[in-house]
Design a protein around this motif. Structure first.
Motif, short mmCIF file in Angstrom:
data_model
loop_
_atom_site.label_atom_id
_atom_site.label_comp_id
_atom_site.label_asym_id
_atom_site.label_seq_id
_atom_site.Cartn_x
_atom_site.Cartn_y
_atom_site.Cartn_z
N THR A 207 0.83 -1.20 0.00
CA THR A 207 0.00 0.00 0.00
C THR A 207 0.87 1.25 0.00
O THR A 207 0.60 2.21 -0.73
N GLY A 208 1.92 1.25 0.82
CA GLY A 208 2.83 2.40 0.86
C GLY A 208 3.51 2.64 -0.47
O GLY A 208 3.63 3.78 -0.92
N LEU A 209 3.95 1.57 -1.12
CA LEU A 209 4.57 1.72 -2.43
C LEU A 209 3.58 2.23 -3.47
O LEU A 209 3.92 3.09 -4.29
N ALA A 210 2.36 1.72 -3.43
CA ALA A 210 1.35 2.18 -4.38
C ALA A 210 1.02 3.66 -4.16
O ALA A 210 0.88 4.43 -5.13
N LEU A 211 0.93 4.09 -2.90
CA LEU A 211 0.66 5.49 -2.61
C LEU A 211 1.82 6.38 -3.05
O LEU A 211 1.61 7.49 -3.55
N ALA A 212 3.05 5.91 -2.86
CA ALA A 212 4.22 6.69 -3.28
C ALA A 212 4.25 6.85 -4.80
O ALA A 212 4.54 7.93 -5.31
N VAL A 213 3.93 5.77 -5.52
CA VAL A 213 3.87 5.84 -6.98
C VAL A 213 2.78 6.82 -7.40
O VAL A 213 2.98 7.63 -8.32
N TRP A 214 1.64 6.77 -6.74
CA TRP A 214 0.54 7.69 -7.04
C TRP A 214 0.98 9.14 -6.80
O TRP A 214 0.74 10.01 -7.64
N TYR A 215 1.64 9.40 -5.67
CA TYR A 215 2.07 10.75 -5.33
C TYR A 215 3.07 11.29 -6.37
O TYR A 215 2.92 12.40 -6.87
N PHE A 216 4.11 10.49 -6.66
CA PHE A 216 5.11 10.97 -7.62
C PHE A 216 4.54 11.04 -9.03
O PHE A 216 4.98 11.87 -9.83
N GLY A 217 3.56 10.21 -9.33
CA GLY A 217 2.86 10.31 -10.61
C GLY A 217 2.11 11.62 -10.72
O GLY A 217 2.11 12.27 -11.78
N GLU A 218 1.46 12.04 -9.63
CA GLU A 218 0.77 13.33 -9.63
C GLU A 218 1.76 14.47 -9.84
O GLU A 218 1.49 15.41 -10.58
N LEU A 219 2.89 14.40 -9.15
CA LEU A 219 3.90 15.45 -9.32
C LEU A 219 4.44 15.49 -10.74
O LEU A 219 4.65 16.56 -11.31
N TRP A 220 4.69 14.33 -11.30
CA TRP A 220 5.25 14.24 -12.64
C TRP A 220 4.27 14.77 -13.69
O TRP A 220 4.66 15.43 -14.65
N LEU A 221 2.98 14.49 -13.49
CA LEU A 221 1.97 14.94 -14.44
C LEU A 221 1.56 16.39 -14.22
O LEU A 221 0.79 16.94 -15.01
N GLY A 222 2.04 16.99 -13.15
CA GLY A 222 1.73 18.39 -12.89
C GLY A 222 0.43 18.61 -12.15
O GLY A 222 -0.01 19.75 -12.02
N ALA A 223 -0.18 17.57 -11.66
CA ALA A 223 -1.42 17.72 -10.90
C ALA A 223 -1.10 18.20 -9.49
O ALA A 223 0.01 18.02 -8.99
N LYS A 224 -2.07 18.84 -8.85
CA LYS A 224 -1.86 19.32 -7.49
C LYS A 224 -2.04 18.13 -6.54
O LYS A 224 -3.10 17.55 -6.44
N ALA A 225 -0.96 17.81 -5.83
CA ALA A 225 -1.00 16.69 -4.89
C ALA A 225 -1.68 17.12 -3.59
O ALA A 225 -1.49 18.25 -3.13
N THR A 226 -2.47 16.24 -3.02
CA THR A 226 -3.14 16.56 -1.77
C THR A 226 -2.14 16.51 -0.62
O THR A 226 -1.08 15.91 -0.71
N GLU A 227 -2.50 17.14 0.49
CA GLU A 227 -1.63 17.13 1.68
C GLU A 227 -1.73 15.80 2.42
O GLU A 227 -0.84 15.43 3.18
N THR A 228 -2.81 15.08 2.20
CA THR A 228 -3.03 13.84 2.93
C THR A 228 -2.14 12.70 2.44
O THR A 228 -1.68 11.88 3.23
N LEU A 229 -1.87 12.68 1.17
CA LEU A 229 -1.12 11.57 0.57
C LEU A 229 0.29 11.43 1.16
O LEU A 229 0.67 10.32 1.56
N PRO A 230 1.09 12.50 1.27
CA PRO A 230 2.41 12.33 1.88
C PRO A 230 2.34 11.90 3.35
O PRO A 230 3.20 11.16 3.83
N MET A 231 1.30 12.36 4.06
CA MET A 231 1.16 11.95 5.46
C MET A 231 0.84 10.47 5.57
O MET A 231 1.35 9.78 6.47
#
Length: 65
Positions: A15-39
């Motif tokens: 789950t942690g790896l999937a969330l990290a991939v999701w977070y960095f995918g959002e950053l790479w695509l230029g989408a605004k990442a939520t504050e909850t995801l890194p927490m």
């Protein structure tokens, strides 16, 4: 056979790896990442680090013979 706790740790890792991939995918695509995801990623990472260190201490405390 793995214990239920070991399987829970496996699911936490995946789950942690999937969330990290999701977070960095959002950053790479230029989408605004939520504050909850890194927490969430940090909480799961802390869970894993705590239990990894605990495993090391338990193995160190064992005596041979």
């Amino acid at each position: 056979m793995k214990s239920t706790f070991d399987l829970m740790r496996l699911w936490a890792m995946l789950t942690g790896l999937a969330l990290a991939v999701w977070y960095f995918g959002e950053l790479w695509l230029g989408a605004k990442a939520t504050e909850t995801l890194p927490m969430l990623i940090a909480a799961i990472g802390g869970f894993e680090l705590f239990h990894y260190a605990q495993d090391i201490l338990i193995k160190r405390g064992r005596t041979n013979g």
